[in-house]
Design an enzyme around this catalytic site. Structure first.
Site, PDB file in Angstrom:
ATOM      1  N   HIS A   1      43.847  45.265  32.575  1.00  0.00           N
ATOM      2  CA  HIS A   1      43.296  46.522  33.069  1.00  0.00           C
ATOM      3  C   HIS A   1      43.253  47.567  31.954  1.00  0.00           C
ATOM      4  O   HIS A   1      44.130  47.606  31.085  1.00  0.00           O
ATOM      5  CB  HIS A   1      44.129  47.031  34.243  1.00  0.00           C
ATOM      6  CG  HIS A   1      44.040  46.163  35.454  1.00  0.00           C
ATOM      7  ND1 HIS A   1      43.029  46.268  36.375  1.00  0.00           N
ATOM      8  CD2 HIS A   1      44.839  45.148  35.899  1.00  0.00           C
ATOM      9  CE1 HIS A   1      43.198  45.370  37.332  1.00  0.00           C
ATOM     10  NE2 HIS A   1      44.290  44.670  37.056  1.00  0.00           N
TER      11      HIS A   1
ATOM     12  N   ASP B   1      49.016  44.448  33.136  1.00  0.00           N
ATOM     13  CA  ASP B   1      49.212  45.822  32.670  1.00  0.00           C
ATOM     14  C   ASP B   1      50.403  45.878  31.709  1.00  0.00           C
ATOM     15  O   ASP B   1      51.511  46.259  32.092  1.00  0.00           O
ATOM     16  CB  ASP B   1      49.477  46.755  33.859  1.00  0.00           C
ATOM     17  CG  ASP B   1      48.309  46.816  34.816  1.00  0.00           C
ATOM     18  OD1 ASP B   1      47.261  47.369  34.446  1.00  0.00           O
ATOM     19  OD2 ASP B   1      48.437  46.291  35.936  1.00  0.00           O
TER      20      ASP B   1
ATOM     21  N   HIS C   1      40.639  40.728  43.047  1.00  0.00           N
ATOM     22  CA  HIS C   1      42.061  40.452  43.198  1.00  0.00           C
ATOM     23  C   HIS C   1      42.330  39.933  44.614  1.00  0.00           C
ATOM     24  O   HIS C   1      41.703  40.382  45.575  1.00  0.00           O
ATOM     25  CB  HIS C   1      42.885  41.734  43.020  1.00  0.00           C
ATOM     26  CG  HIS C   1      43.007  42.203  41.605  1.00  0.00           C
ATOM     27  ND1 HIS C   1      41.928  42.347  40.771  1.00  0.00           N
ATOM     28  CD2 HIS C   1      44.094  42.592  40.879  1.00  0.00           C
ATOM     29  CE1 HIS C   1      42.353  42.801  39.585  1.00  0.00           C
ATOM     30  NE2 HIS C   1      43.660  42.954  39.626  1.00  0.00           N
TER      31      HIS C   1
ATOM     32  N   GLU D   1      48.277  38.265  45.958  1.00  0.00           N
ATOM     33  CA  GLU D   1      49.460  38.742  45.222  1.00  0.00           C
ATOM     34  C   GLU D   1      50.382  39.450  46.194  1.00  0.00           C
ATOM     35  O   GLU D   1      51.479  38.976  46.497  1.00  0.00           O
ATOM     36  CB  GLU D   1      49.047  39.665  44.087  1.00  0.00           C
ATOM     37  CG  GLU D   1      50.235  40.186  43.283  1.00  0.00           C
ATOM     38  CD  GLU D   1      49.867  41.325  42.344  1.00  0.00           C
ATOM     39  OE1 GLU D   1      50.595  41.507  41.354  1.00  0.00           O
ATOM     40  OE2 GLU D   1      48.884  42.048  42.598  1.00  0.00           O
TER      41      GLU D   1
END
Length: 361
Positions: A32, A300, A218, A221
């Site tokens: 990201h 990240d 996404h 998760e």
């Protein structure tokens, strides 16, 4: 790997010779924009804009998340928002792209697909179109720098916003669709997957697919296999960001494998956010054994404190992957990417050379 492309563990593989993972050619498909920053960079930006950072980004860095704390995601999001608020214009945006390309290149990445939501930076540069053009222009520039990863862009919508905004971003992404560095190669959907109905974003993904963009939402998760199943239907993905919890339902995992959908697995962030308590619980081996195509990602690094090479090192030291299997993961990352044919061919040659050289040099 059984076919050298990240599909299943190798049989009778030689023990790992521990070649340096930093010299293994890789493609990085899950990074990201704001989260790619060096911590020194966000500190300098904060100072230059007169902003104050929390201790978790200064004296207490890197942040620690309690895996038992169900509010871990919200704490992560607050930190991300703080860092994003430090990005105040074109120079800051260009610096992020350039440093991401240089940092990735330094640890063996040849190709980077960096994910950005231009609405986050639009107020400082005159709109979403200039914001995206700045990122694309710098991506093209830095891709010509020796040693840097070549950079393409995934435009990502936020599931926290209205689906009509996602359609706007998909149309913007389609205008800059391409197949090389400095172009848009994919369209994603990010943020808290517990918010919003994935089906409501189907139209945006349709726009992106018609423009030839990869569908890279996404899922799987914070939510389980049912979220992966819903995403397969709504977004018709080429890749799924994370997707690790597809292992919770063998039928869903079988669908992922049969559809050839690659999973962008980010072991470091999974543990930091409490999806799994310890690195050993990340189901990397189970995914590979089921035949899933896996591309490791760092997600990240600014927040989680680990970059892509460390994910490969975790695959070796925690999950016991041999050097041949790590090479298979690297091949899978290129196969799942939108890298041009010449980039893939060069990477394939150099991955083979990495394996042939006991020193991995």
């Amino acid at each position: 790997m059984s076919d050298g492309a990240g599909r299943g563990p190798a049989t009778g593989a030689e023990p790992s010779a521990s070649r340096p993972v930093g010299t293994l050619p890789k493609a990085h498909l899950h990074l990201h924009f704001t989260g790619s920053m060096r911590v020194e960079t966000v500190r300098e930006m904060a100072r230059s804009h007169g902003l104050r950072l929390p201790a978790t980004l200064t004296t207490d860095y890197p942040p620690l998340f309690d895996a038992a704390d169900r509010r871990g995601w919200f704490r992560f999001q607050r930190l991300y928002d703080v860092a994003r608020a430090c990005v105040r214009g074109e120079a800051d945006m260009r610096r992020i792209v350039r440093e991401a390309a240089l940092d990735d290149g330094a640890e063996g990445s040849r190709w980077l697909e960096i994910q950005v939501d231009p609405t986050s930076y639009a107020p400082f540069v005159g709109g979403i179109t200039p914001a995206l053009e700045i990122v694309l222009d710098e991506a093209a520039e830095v891709s010509r720098v020796p040693g840097a990863a070549q950079v393409a862009v995934v435009v990502a919508a936020s599931r926290m916003r209205h689906p009509l905004e996602a359609r706007t971003l998909a149309r913007l992404a389609a205008r800059y669709a391409g197949s090389g560095a400095g172009t848009v190669v994919g369209f994603g959907l990010s943020n808290d997957e517990r918010r919003g109905d994935t089906a409501e974003f189907a139209a945006a993904f349709g726009i992106a697919r018609r423009a030839g963009l990869a569908s890279v939402p996404h899922a799987g998760e914070l939510l389980g296999a049912e979220a992966v199943a819903a995403t397969l239907e709504a977004a018709v993905p080429d890749r799924i960001g994370h997707g690790v919890r597809s292992v919770e339902d063998p039928r869903v995992l079988d669908r992922v494998v049969e559809a050839g959908v690659a999973l962008e697995v980010c072991p470091g962030s999974n543990v930091s956010l409490g999806v799994y308590d310890v690195p050993e619980e990340v189901p990397l081996r189970r995914l590979l054994s089921a035949g899933a195509t896996v591309a490791l990602g760092a997600d990240d690094p600014l927040i989680f404190g680990s970059r892509l090479a460390e994910q490969y090192e975790t695959a070796r030291t925690v999950h016991g992957l041999s050097d041949a299997e790590l090479a298979g993961l690297a091949r899978a990352s290129f196969a799942a990417s939108r890298a041009p044919a010449e980039v893939r061919a060069a990477a394939e040659r150099d991955i083979a050379a990495w394996l042939e050289d006991p020193g991995g040099g």
